[in-house]
Each structure stands twice: as structure tokens, then as C-alpha cells.
Motif scaffolding. Structure first.
Motif, short mmCIF file in Angstrom:
data_model
loop_
_atom_site.label_atom_id
_atom_site.label_comp_id
_atom_site.label_asym_id
_atom_site.label_seq_id
_atom_site.Cartn_x
_atom_site.Cartn_y
_atom_site.Cartn_z
N ILE A 193 0.98 -1.19 -0.03
CA ILE A 193 -0.02 -0.10 -0.09
C ILE A 193 1.18 1.40 -0.13
O ILE A 193 0.40 2.21 -0.56
N ARG A 197 0.12 4.06 -2.64
CA ARG A 197 -0.21 5.65 -2.30
C ARG A 197 0.74 6.53 -2.90
O ARG A 197 0.35 7.54 -3.30
N ASP A 216 -1.08 -5.16 5.06
CA ASP A 216 -1.65 -4.31 4.19
C ASP A 216 -3.03 -4.72 3.62
O ASP A 216 -3.77 -4.02 2.94
N HIS A 275 -6.63 -2.92 3.40
CA HIS A 275 -6.25 -1.66 2.57
C HIS A 275 -6.63 -1.98 1.22
O HIS A 275 -7.24 -1.29 0.37
N LYS A 308 -10.54 0.22 1.71
CA LYS A 308 -10.71 1.67 1.54
C LYS A 308 -9.63 2.15 0.29
O LYS A 308 -9.73 3.23 -0.26
N ASN A 309 -8.58 1.26 0.28
CA ASN A 309 -7.52 2.03 -0.86
C ASN A 309 -7.82 1.11 -2.00
O ASN A 309 -6.89 1.16 -3.24
N ARG A 310 -8.79 0.39 -2.47
CA ARG A 310 -9.20 -0.29 -3.56
C ARG A 310 -9.24 0.60 -4.75
O ARG A 310 -9.05 0.08 -5.92
#
Length: 302
Positions: A10, A14, A37, A40, A44-46
Motif C-alpha cells: 500500500i 499511495r 496491508d 487496505h 478503503k484503498n481499492r
């Protein structure tokens, strides 16, 4: 064309999204190597990446120092995949066997997983026999994906082309395991592949750059070496950055695409920055492969 960048973190995603928000990598994660990780990636980081593949992690068990046995890993993998199926765009079969006679042995795992409502991808480990016919006779699943796995001689076009053409003509989407070579991917109707080089090259100071000025080369990739230590030897096939004829072009490319300078490739955050730069290379390589595939008349799904 999709190049799934394996062993992603992640932190890298990012940083990449911050520097190049319009490109979204494809990601492959190994179940055997899943870390903190994971929430994530499937939460929420899909939005930071395009698509996500789950590999069983069996290949990792072949390496020295593996912490689990296949007997320990399989029930965990099955339960995890069963309760998280929707989080993944594709899930590969638990291919414990890699030999030329492995199809029937691996099919036992595939049937067991399918009966648990896990739509796993079949993997071919023998491109010289009738394994491809066996897979097609079962009928393509909804995801239509079939993978070409480890097999001696598979990166020789004349060896693998008959199997790939048969799968393509049957409507399959072909994934090529563990290789992203342009000279191979761009000449065959391969839908996706995976590579860990985005992260391995930075550890030895190597950056990948598709150099459009390499007019005479089919694969226009240059490998530029930024050594961590002054006396480090430049790897075979790479160019020491001070000797690189197109260093100014590369510097402009880094600046315009990622807001990096050459100094960023050698500073305290060099490993992270190099990895981010290589992530962009693979995102762009996808497009280069697609362009060449279209020139050859291959019509592949998005």
C-alpha cells in the motif's frame, strides 16, 4: 493488456497515486505472503488500482525457509478464498504440482475449490500435450481465464503459440505467469501477465525506461543503473546512468510524469522512488503491448 505487479504494498500504491493519479496499476497478491496491508487492498484503498488477483502462494512454498507446508496452507487458502471471493477479480487454482504430468493432480484441488463456489483459474504446466484440450472440454468458467504456468520452453514463441492460439480461438482470456517480456507478449494474444520486477530492480538500482528514440529495436526498453554504492558493478544488460546517451530524456520523463529528479533516484528514499518509477513503466508497457497486439489483428477483451 494487463500486467499484474506482484508483491505490491500500500505504501508504494499511495506514493504512485500521489505522483501519477491518472494511472492505476494491476496488482497480484500471494495468499502465502499476505500481510497487514490486506485490509487496505480489499477495503478503503481499492480505488488506487485497477484490478486484483489472488494467487494461492504455492510457488512460495518451493523456496528455502518456507514457513508452511502445503497441507497447512491449503485449508487456510480455501477458507479465505471462500469468504472473500468478491474481493478479487481472479483467484488462481492451488497448483501444488508443476511437472508435465501435473494437470490431473491439480484438477483435484480445482474441483474441490469450485465445489466451494470459488471460481478459480486453471493453469497449464504442459504446453506439449493435450492439457489445453482437457481444460476446454470442461468448459470455460464465467471469468473465461486460463493461465500458462511454469513449463520449460514456454517463452519460445513457436513452442507456446499453438496452445495460446487454441485458447484464444476458444474465447479464453490468457494469463501468462511470471513473465512480462515485450518480445513475447506483444506478438501473441495474451490478455494478462504478472511481474515482480517493478520491486526487484530497484533493490539493485535499476530503472526501466521505454525509450522512443530506440528506433531500431522492437523492445525499446532501456535498463538504467543508479548504483547504491560508487564501486557497485553495473549488471549485465544495463547502462550506468552517467554513460547513458539519453539521460536528459529520462530526466524529463521522470519530471513530467512523476515530479522526480535524478537526485531522487539516489537519495534516502531511492528504493521507494525507483519502485514508483518502475510501476509507471509497467503501466505504460501495458499500452505498448496493446498497440502491437492490435497491429497484429488481435481483438482482446478490456
Amino acid at each position: 493488456m494487463r500486467i499484474y505487479q506482484s508483491s505490491m504494498t500500500i505504501r508504494h500504491l499511495r506514493e504512485f497515486a500521489k505522483r501519477h493519479p491518472t494511472a492505476k496499476p494491476n496488482v497480484l497478491l500471494s495468499y502465502a505472503l499476505l500481510g497487514n496491508d490486506l485490509p487496505h487492498f480489499i477495503g478503503k484503498n481499492r480505488s488506487l488500482f485497477q484490478s486484483l488477483i489472488l494467487d494461492s502462494g504455492v510457488f512460495s512454498l518451493q523456496k528455502p525457509g518456507a514457513q508452511q507446508t502445503p497441507e497447512e496452507l491449503y485449508p487456510k487458502f480455501k477458507t479465505f478464498a471462500q469468504y472473500n471471493t468478491s474481493a478479487w477479480d481472479l483467484i488462481f487454482n492451488f497448483d501444488l504440482h508443476f511437472g508435465l504430468d501435473s494437470y490431473d493432480k491439480n484438477l483435484e484441488f480445482q474441483i474441490d475449490l469450485e465445489q466451494a463456489s470459488i471460481p478459480v483459474v486453471s493453469v497449464i504446466h504442459n504446453i506439449y500435450n493435450d492439457d489445453v484440450d482437457k481444460i476446454l472440454s470442461r468448459g470455460l468458467p464465467e471469468h473465461k481465464t486460463v493461465a500458462i504456468g511454469q513449463c520449460e520452453g514456454r517463452t519460445v514463441i513457436k513452442n507456446v503459440e499453438p496452445v495460446i492460439n487454441k485458447l484464444h480461438q476458444a474465447g479464453a482470456k490468457i494469463h501468462f505467469f511470471g513473465s512480462s517480456e515485450y518480445r513475447l507478449m506483444a506478438k501473441l494474444p495474451i490478455w494478462s501477465c504478472d511481474s515482480s520486477s517493478w520491486s526487484k530492480y530497484p533493490s539493485i538500482g535499476v530503472l526501466l525506461f521505454w525509450n522512443p528514440k530506440n528506433d531500431m529495436r522492437f523492445d525499446k526498453t532501456d535498463k538504467i543503473h543508479f548504483p547504491k554504492y560508487q564501486d557497485a558493478k553495473t549488471p549485465t544488460g544495463c547502462i550506468y546512468y552517467r554513460d547513458y546517451d539519453y539521460l536528459k530524456d529520462f530526466e524529463e520523463y521522470l519530471g513530467s510524469n512523476l515530479n522526480f529528479t535524478l537526485a531522487d533516484m539516489m537519495g534516502e528514499e531511492a528504493d521507494l522512488n525507483r519502485a514508483v518509477a518502475n510501476m509507471l513503466y509497467y503501466c505504460q508497457l501495458e499500452k505498448k503491448i496493446e498497440e502491437q497486439q492490435r497491429l497484429l489483428g488481435f481483438v482482446l477483451p478490456e
